[in-house]
Design an enzyme around this catalytic site. Structure first.
Site, PDB file in Angstrom:
ATOM      1  N   MET A  14      28.036  43.742  41.629  1.00 60.51           N
ATOM      2  CA  MET A  14      27.865  42.685  42.636  1.00 60.51           C
ATOM      3  C   MET A  14      27.100  41.524  42.013  1.00 60.51           C
ATOM      4  SD  MET A  14      26.950  44.906  46.080  1.00 60.51           S
ATOM      5  CE  MET A  14      25.862  46.082  45.264  1.00 60.51           C
ATOM      6  N   CYS A  96      38.110  40.467  41.606  1.00 55.28           N
ATOM      7  CA  CYS A  96      37.311  39.388  42.188  1.00 55.28           C
ATOM      8  C   CYS A  96      38.206  38.200  42.540  1.00 55.28           C
ATOM      9  CB  CYS A  96      36.218  38.959  41.219  1.00 55.28           C
ATOM     10  SG  CYS A  96      35.164  37.639  41.868  1.00 55.28           S
TER      11      CYS A  96
END
Length: 327
Positions: A14, A96
């Site tokens: 993250m 992503c």
């Protein structure tokens, strides 16, 4: 180190969250959970100071570094750097959806070029002896059929990859922010279960919307691993019993309380502060620790208001702890 065992529960990469300080903090909660770095681009490793991205402590192990890139030669060079720095695995980001990764032609947009991903994987794996894994979505934009997803996984598996972490949502490259891409596209766990059923030889972990150890245990009945994202950052205490419940290790030490966990973290804070790490960086991972407890809001406010100006982050954390009531 048996990574397949540790894959039973992992913490997602993250951005701005899973840096080396967060990994150290989470390791105090569990000795078995597999920890991932933030995504590091190949350009960052090759053209800036790589130490700022590769630096870590052995205490964090088992740990994986995730790379973002689409040039096989660059990914091979960076994978070698990752291996030499000590990480147990290198992961390629194919999930992503942010504009930044699209502009660099990597992340979720790579799912539209299965052959390039296969070439990237092969170049990476040929360069290192540690495992190379792939993290992806179940689809991207209008390419969201089962056939598309299975063909993508199958092509990379044919190149030699056996470890896949699948975020059980598709990604929209236009029209949704990265945050919305974590929440708006519906979860489809069935697609991940079907993948494992049809390709049982692969090691398949599922990611997306998982918030409890009960959910984790249920998913592990059919899958090899579960990856938890935001919940581990916003409510880390739920991981306290992971070693016993997920990894069947009742002998593993665990903190008696949230405050005991912070006390165990303080020597690291003092060491890092002495070497110049800003207090804001060291405390930003602690905001969710007391969620739901009396005084949690005051605790967060105190950390947030005083971290930019404190000269003693450890003392700041001690004072913030005093604002919380913990049974």
């Amino acid at each position: 180190m048996e990574l397949d065992f540790n894959r039973r529960l992992s913490i997602a990469p993250m951005l701005d969250c899973t840096d080396r300080h967060e990994r150290y903090f989470l390791r105090l909660l569990s000795k078995h959970i597999l920890l991932y770095s933030e995504m590091v681009t190949t350009n960052a490793l090759l053209h800036t100071d790589p130490d700022q991205f590769l630096r870590h402590q052995e205490f964090e192990y088992p740990a994986v570094l995730q790379l973002g890139g689409s040039n096989p030669a660059d990914l091979a060079k960076c994978s070698k750097m990752v291996e030499e720095s000590g990480f147990q695995e290198v992961n390629l980001n194919c999930g992503c959806p942010s504009d930044r990764v699209q502009n660099g032609n990597f992340g979720a947009c790579l799912m539209k070029d299965k052959n390039l991903v296969a070439d990237c994987f092969k170049a990476m794996q040929d360069a290192v002896s540690i495992p190379v894994s792939i993290k992806c979505r179940i689809g991207v934009d209008e390419f969201d059929s089962w056939e598309f997803f299975r063909d993508f996984i199958g092509t990379i598996a044919d190149a030699g990859c056996r470890v896949f972490i699948v975020h059980a949502r598709k990604a929209w490259l236009k029209g949704l922010s990265p945050k919305e891409n974590r929440e708006v596209p519906p979860l489809n766990y069935d697609t991940v279960h079907r993948l494992k059923a049809e390709m049982p030889q692969l090691n398949i972990s599922i990611n997306g919307g998982i918030k409890t150890l009960d959910q984790t245990l249920e998913l592990l009945q059919d899958l090899d691993g579960v990856m938890v994202g935001r919940e581990a950052y916003e409510n880390p205490w739920f991981l306290r019993d992971a070693d016993e419940r997920i990894f069947n290790d009742a002998s593993a030490a665990k903190p008696e309380s949230r405050k005991a966990l912070l006390e165990a973290y303080l020597p690291y804070v003092e060491m890092e502060a002495a070497s110049g790490t800003p207090a804001t960086i060291l405390v930003r991972h602690l905001y969710g620790l007391f969620n739901g407890k009396p005084g949690a809001r005051k605790y967060r406010q105190y950390l947030g208001e005083n971290a930019p100006k404190t000269k003693s982050p450890a003392e700041l954390i001690r004072r913030a702890m005093d604002l919380v009531t913990e049974p």
